[in-house]
Design a protein around this motif. Structure first.
Motif, short mmCIF file in Angstrom:
data_model
loop_
_atom_site.label_atom_id
_atom_site.label_comp_id
_atom_site.label_asym_id
_atom_site.label_seq_id
_atom_site.Cartn_x
_atom_site.Cartn_y
_atom_site.Cartn_z
N GLU A 154 12.98 -2.41 8.69
CA GLU A 154 12.01 -2.78 7.66
C GLU A 154 11.47 -4.20 7.90
N GLU A 155 12.38 -5.13 8.18
CA GLU A 155 11.95 -6.51 8.42
C GLU A 155 11.15 -6.63 9.71
N LEU A 156 11.51 -5.86 10.72
CA LEU A 156 10.73 -5.87 11.97
C LEU A 156 9.32 -5.33 11.73
N ASP A 157 9.21 -4.27 10.95
CA ASP A 157 7.88 -3.72 10.65
C ASP A 157 7.03 -4.73 9.88
N ASP A 162 2.59 -8.61 10.00
CA ASP A 162 2.12 -9.97 9.70
C ASP A 162 1.61 -10.66 10.97
N ARG A 163 2.36 -10.53 12.05
CA ARG A 163 1.96 -11.16 13.31
C ARG A 163 0.67 -10.54 13.85
N TYR A 167 -2.58 -12.67 14.85
CA TYR A 167 -2.79 -13.00 16.26
C TYR A 167 -3.22 -11.83 17.16
N ASP A 168 -3.10 -10.58 16.71
CA ASP A 168 -3.29 -9.46 17.64
C ASP A 168 -4.04 -8.31 16.98
N GLU A 199 -1.75 -2.67 2.24
CA GLU A 199 -3.00 -2.76 1.48
C GLU A 199 -3.92 -3.83 2.07
N GLN A 200 -3.35 -4.95 2.52
CA GLN A 200 -4.15 -5.98 3.17
C GLN A 200 -4.78 -5.46 4.46
N ILE A 201 -3.99 -4.74 5.24
CA ILE A 201 -4.50 -4.19 6.50
C ILE A 201 -5.59 -3.16 6.24
N GLY A 202 -5.35 -2.31 5.24
CA GLY A 202 -6.34 -1.28 4.92
C GLY A 202 -7.67 -1.84 4.47
N ALA A 203 -7.66 -3.07 3.94
CA ALA A 203 -8.90 -3.68 3.44
C ALA A 203 -9.49 -4.71 4.40
N ASP A 204 -8.83 -4.96 5.53
CA ASP A 204 -9.28 -6.01 6.45
C ASP A 204 -10.35 -5.47 7.41
#
Length: 226
Positions: A154-157, A162-163, A167-168, A199-204
Protein backbone atom coordinates in the motif's frame (compact mmCIF):
# COMPACT_ATOMS: atom_id res chain seq x y z
CA UNK A 1 -0.25 48.84 55.59
CA UNK A 2 0.06 49.02 51.83
CA UNK A 3 3.67 47.80 51.95
CA UNK A 4 2.69 44.93 54.26
CA UNK A 5 -0.21 43.99 52.01
CA UNK A 6 2.04 43.91 48.94
CA UNK A 7 4.58 41.83 50.83
CA UNK A 8 1.89 39.36 51.88
CA UNK A 9 0.62 39.09 48.32
CA UNK A 10 4.14 38.40 47.03
CA UNK A 11 4.71 35.68 49.64
CA UNK A 12 1.41 34.02 48.76
CA UNK A 13 2.26 34.09 45.05
CA UNK A 14 5.65 32.51 45.66
CA UNK A 15 4.16 29.80 47.86
CA UNK A 16 1.44 29.08 45.30
CA UNK A 17 4.07 28.76 42.58
CA UNK A 18 6.10 26.39 44.73
CA UNK A 19 3.08 24.11 45.14
CA UNK A 20 1.83 24.38 41.56
CA UNK A 21 5.14 23.63 39.85
CA UNK A 22 5.33 20.06 41.20
CA UNK A 23 1.71 19.54 40.19
CA UNK A 24 2.42 20.70 36.62
CA UNK A 25 5.58 18.57 36.56
CA UNK A 26 3.60 15.56 37.72
CA UNK A 27 0.97 16.14 35.03
CA UNK A 28 3.66 16.35 32.34
CA UNK A 29 5.27 13.20 33.70
CA UNK A 30 1.94 11.36 33.53
CA UNK A 31 1.47 12.49 29.92
CA UNK A 32 4.98 11.40 28.97
CA UNK A 33 4.50 8.08 30.71
CA UNK A 34 1.28 7.46 28.79
CA UNK A 35 3.09 8.13 25.51
CA UNK A 36 6.09 5.94 26.27
CA UNK A 37 3.89 3.12 27.61
CA UNK A 38 1.89 2.91 24.38
CA UNK A 39 2.23 -0.53 22.87
CA UNK A 40 3.71 -0.95 19.39
CA UNK A 41 4.25 -3.82 16.98
CA UNK A 42 7.05 -3.77 14.42
CA UNK A 43 7.41 -5.99 11.36
CA UNK A 44 10.93 -6.28 9.96
CA UNK A 45 11.87 -8.12 6.76
CA UNK A 46 15.16 -8.48 4.92
CA UNK A 47 15.22 -10.26 1.55
CA UNK A 48 18.46 -9.69 -0.34
CA UNK A 49 18.43 -9.41 -4.15
CA UNK A 50 14.70 -8.63 -4.16
CA UNK A 51 12.67 -5.43 -4.32
CA UNK A 52 12.42 -4.10 -1.77
CA UNK A 53 15.30 -5.71 0.12
CA UNK A 54 14.43 -4.04 3.41
CA UNK A 55 11.06 -3.33 4.97
CA UNK A 56 10.23 -2.16 8.47
CA UNK A 57 6.74 -1.11 9.50
CA UNK A 58 5.83 -0.05 13.03
CA UNK A 59 2.24 0.37 14.20
CA UNK A 60 1.32 1.90 17.55
CA UNK A 61 -1.90 0.98 19.33
CA UNK A 62 -3.40 4.41 18.46
CA UNK A 63 -2.91 3.70 14.74
CA UNK A 64 0.08 5.98 14.21
CA UNK A 65 3.26 4.47 12.88
CA UNK A 66 6.20 4.58 10.51
CA UNK A 67 7.39 2.75 7.44
CA UNK A 68 10.85 2.39 5.96
CA UNK A 69 10.97 0.49 2.65
CA UNK A 70 14.16 0.50 0.58
CA UNK A 71 17.19 -1.35 -0.74
CA UNK A 72 19.84 -2.34 1.78
CA UNK A 73 22.46 0.04 0.36
CA UNK A 74 20.11 3.03 0.79
CA UNK A 75 20.06 5.18 3.90
CA UNK A 76 17.28 4.70 6.43
CA UNK A 77 14.35 6.99 5.69
CA UNK A 78 11.31 6.32 7.92
CA UNK A 79 8.03 8.00 6.96
CA UNK A 80 4.96 8.54 9.10
CA UNK A 81 1.77 6.58 8.43
CA UNK A 82 -1.64 5.96 9.94
CA UNK A 83 -3.58 2.71 10.12
CA UNK A 84 -7.33 2.60 10.63
CA UNK A 85 -8.78 1.47 13.95
CA UNK A 86 -10.21 -1.89 12.75
CA UNK A 87 -6.95 -2.95 11.13
CA UNK A 88 -4.91 -1.75 14.11
CA UNK A 89 -7.13 -3.83 16.40
CA UNK A 90 -6.68 -6.85 14.13
CA UNK A 91 -2.89 -6.47 14.28
CA UNK A 92 -2.85 -6.34 18.07
CA UNK A 93 -5.37 -9.20 18.36
CA UNK A 94 -3.15 -11.43 16.22
CA UNK A 95 -0.10 -10.43 18.25
CA UNK A 96 -2.03 -11.34 21.41
CA UNK A 97 -2.79 -14.77 19.91
CA UNK A 98 1.00 -15.16 19.64
CA UNK A 99 1.51 -14.07 23.29
CA UNK A 100 2.99 -10.80 22.00
CA UNK A 101 5.94 -12.87 20.69
CA UNK A 102 7.09 -13.81 24.19
CA UNK A 103 8.73 -17.27 24.23
CA UNK A 104 7.24 -18.35 20.90
CA UNK A 105 8.98 -20.28 18.13
CA UNK A 106 7.44 -19.71 14.69
CA UNK A 107 10.01 -21.11 12.27
CA UNK A 108 9.45 -24.61 10.86
CA UNK A 109 13.19 -25.41 11.24
CA UNK A 110 13.22 -27.32 7.99
CA UNK A 111 15.21 -26.92 4.82
CA UNK A 112 13.02 -24.58 2.78
CA UNK A 113 13.67 -21.83 0.25
CA UNK A 114 14.81 -18.47 1.56
CA UNK A 115 11.64 -16.38 1.74
CA UNK A 116 13.28 -13.48 3.54
CA UNK A 117 14.20 -13.19 7.20
CA UNK A 118 11.21 -11.78 9.05
CA UNK A 119 10.63 -10.69 12.62
CA UNK A 120 7.86 -9.34 14.84
CA UNK A 121 8.55 -7.15 17.86
CA UNK A 122 6.19 -6.09 20.65
CA UNK A 123 7.13 -3.12 22.82
CA UNK A 124 5.30 -1.53 25.71
CA UNK A 125 7.18 0.19 28.50
CA UNK A 126 9.69 -2.31 29.87
CA UNK A 127 8.18 -5.14 27.81
CA UNK A 128 10.17 -5.98 24.69
CA UNK A 129 9.58 -9.34 22.98
CA UNK A 130 10.50 -10.47 19.48
CA UNK A 131 10.60 -13.54 17.28
CA UNK A 132 12.38 -14.27 13.98
CA UNK A 133 11.46 -16.73 11.24
CA UNK A 134 11.90 -17.52 7.56
CA UNK A 135 8.84 -19.72 7.04
CA UNK A 136 6.07 -20.63 9.45
CA UNK A 137 2.94 -22.77 9.50
CA UNK A 138 1.36 -20.74 12.30
CA UNK A 139 -1.93 -19.31 11.03
CA UNK A 140 -1.91 -16.17 13.21
CA UNK A 141 1.68 -15.39 12.22
CA UNK A 142 0.88 -15.81 8.53
CA UNK A 143 -2.16 -13.54 8.84
CA UNK A 144 -0.07 -10.92 10.59
CA UNK A 145 2.67 -11.17 7.96
CA UNK A 146 0.09 -10.78 5.20
CA UNK A 147 -1.27 -7.60 6.82
CA UNK A 148 2.17 -6.02 7.13
CA UNK A 149 3.20 -7.05 3.63
CA UNK A 150 -0.08 -5.56 2.41
CA UNK A 151 0.73 -2.31 4.22
CA UNK A 152 4.14 -2.42 2.51
CA UNK A 153 2.44 -2.79 -0.87
CA UNK A 154 0.00 0.00 0.00
CA UNK A 155 2.76 2.46 0.92
CA UNK A 156 4.72 1.57 -2.21
CA UNK A 157 1.65 2.22 -4.38
CA UNK A 158 1.06 5.58 -2.68
CA UNK A 159 4.73 6.49 -3.07
CA UNK A 160 4.78 5.44 -6.74
CA UNK A 161 1.69 7.48 -7.54
CA UNK A 162 3.01 10.55 -5.76
CA UNK A 163 6.40 10.30 -7.47
CA UNK A 164 4.77 9.77 -10.86
CA UNK A 165 2.63 12.88 -10.51
CA UNK A 166 5.67 14.97 -9.69
CA UNK A 167 8.38 13.57 -11.95
CA UNK A 168 7.19 10.89 -14.42
CA UNK A 169 4.00 11.75 -16.25
CA UNK A 170 4.91 9.39 -19.11
CA UNK A 171 5.00 6.46 -16.69
CA UNK A 172 1.53 7.17 -15.32
CA UNK A 173 -0.25 4.28 -17.00
CA UNK A 174 2.38 1.74 -15.90
CA UNK A 175 1.88 2.83 -12.30
CA UNK A 176 -1.90 2.64 -12.65
CA UNK A 177 -1.67 -0.88 -14.06
CA UNK A 178 0.34 -2.03 -11.01
CA UNK A 179 -2.08 -0.37 -8.60
CA UNK A 180 -5.05 -1.91 -10.38
CA UNK A 181 -3.52 -5.39 -10.12
CA UNK A 182 -2.90 -4.90 -6.40
CA UNK A 183 -6.54 -3.91 -5.88
CA UNK A 184 -7.87 -6.77 -8.00
CA UNK A 185 -5.66 -9.28 -6.14
CA UNK A 186 -6.82 -7.82 -2.79
CA UNK A 187 -3.25 -7.11 -1.69
CA UNK A 188 -4.05 -3.71 -0.17
CA UNK A 189 -5.47 -3.93 3.38
CA UNK A 190 -6.91 -0.40 3.36
CA UNK A 191 -7.62 0.48 -0.29
CA UNK A 192 -9.61 3.58 0.71
CA UNK A 193 -6.27 5.18 1.61
CA UNK A 194 -5.50 5.34 -2.13
CA UNK A 195 -8.61 7.32 -3.04
CA UNK A 196 -7.27 10.90 -2.55
CA UNK A 197 -4.34 10.33 -4.94
CA UNK A 198 -6.46 8.36 -7.41
CA UNK A 199 -8.90 11.26 -7.56
CA UNK A 200 -6.05 13.72 -8.17
CA UNK A 201 -4.68 11.55 -10.98
CA UNK A 202 -8.12 11.12 -12.52
CA UNK A 203 -8.54 14.90 -12.67
CA UNK A 204 -4.99 15.81 -13.78
CA UNK A 205 -5.18 16.92 -17.42
CA UNK A 206 -1.36 16.86 -17.70
CA UNK A 207 -1.42 13.06 -17.55
CA UNK A 208 -2.20 10.59 -20.32
CA UNK A 209 -5.93 10.09 -20.76
CA UNK A 210 -5.61 6.29 -20.48
CA UNK A 211 -3.94 6.69 -17.06
CA UNK A 212 -6.63 9.12 -15.90
CA UNK A 213 -9.40 6.76 -17.01
CA UNK A 214 -7.73 3.86 -15.25
CA UNK A 215 -7.35 5.89 -12.04
CA UNK A 216 -11.06 6.74 -12.10
CA UNK A 217 -11.95 3.08 -12.73
CA UNK A 218 -9.80 1.95 -9.79
CA UNK A 219 -11.42 4.54 -7.53
CA UNK A 220 -14.89 3.33 -8.52
CA UNK A 221 -13.82 -0.27 -7.89
CA UNK A 222 -12.65 0.65 -4.40
CA UNK A 223 -15.86 2.53 -3.60
CA UNK A 224 -17.86 -0.47 -4.80
CA UNK A 225 -16.01 -2.70 -2.38
CA UNK A 226 -13.44 -3.98 -4.89
Amino acid sequence: MIKLSCFSTLVCALLAGAFLRPAFAQTAAVKNASVTSQASITFHKVFKASYPEFSEIKVNEDGTGTWDIRQLDEAASPHSMHVGKPLTQKIFDLASDLHNFHDVDLDVHRRVANLGQKSFRYEKGAENYSVEFNYTLNNSANQLSAIFEGLEREELDLSDMDRMMQYDHLGANDVMVRVQKDIQNKLIPEPEALLPLLEQIGADEDLLDIARQRARAIAEQIRAGH
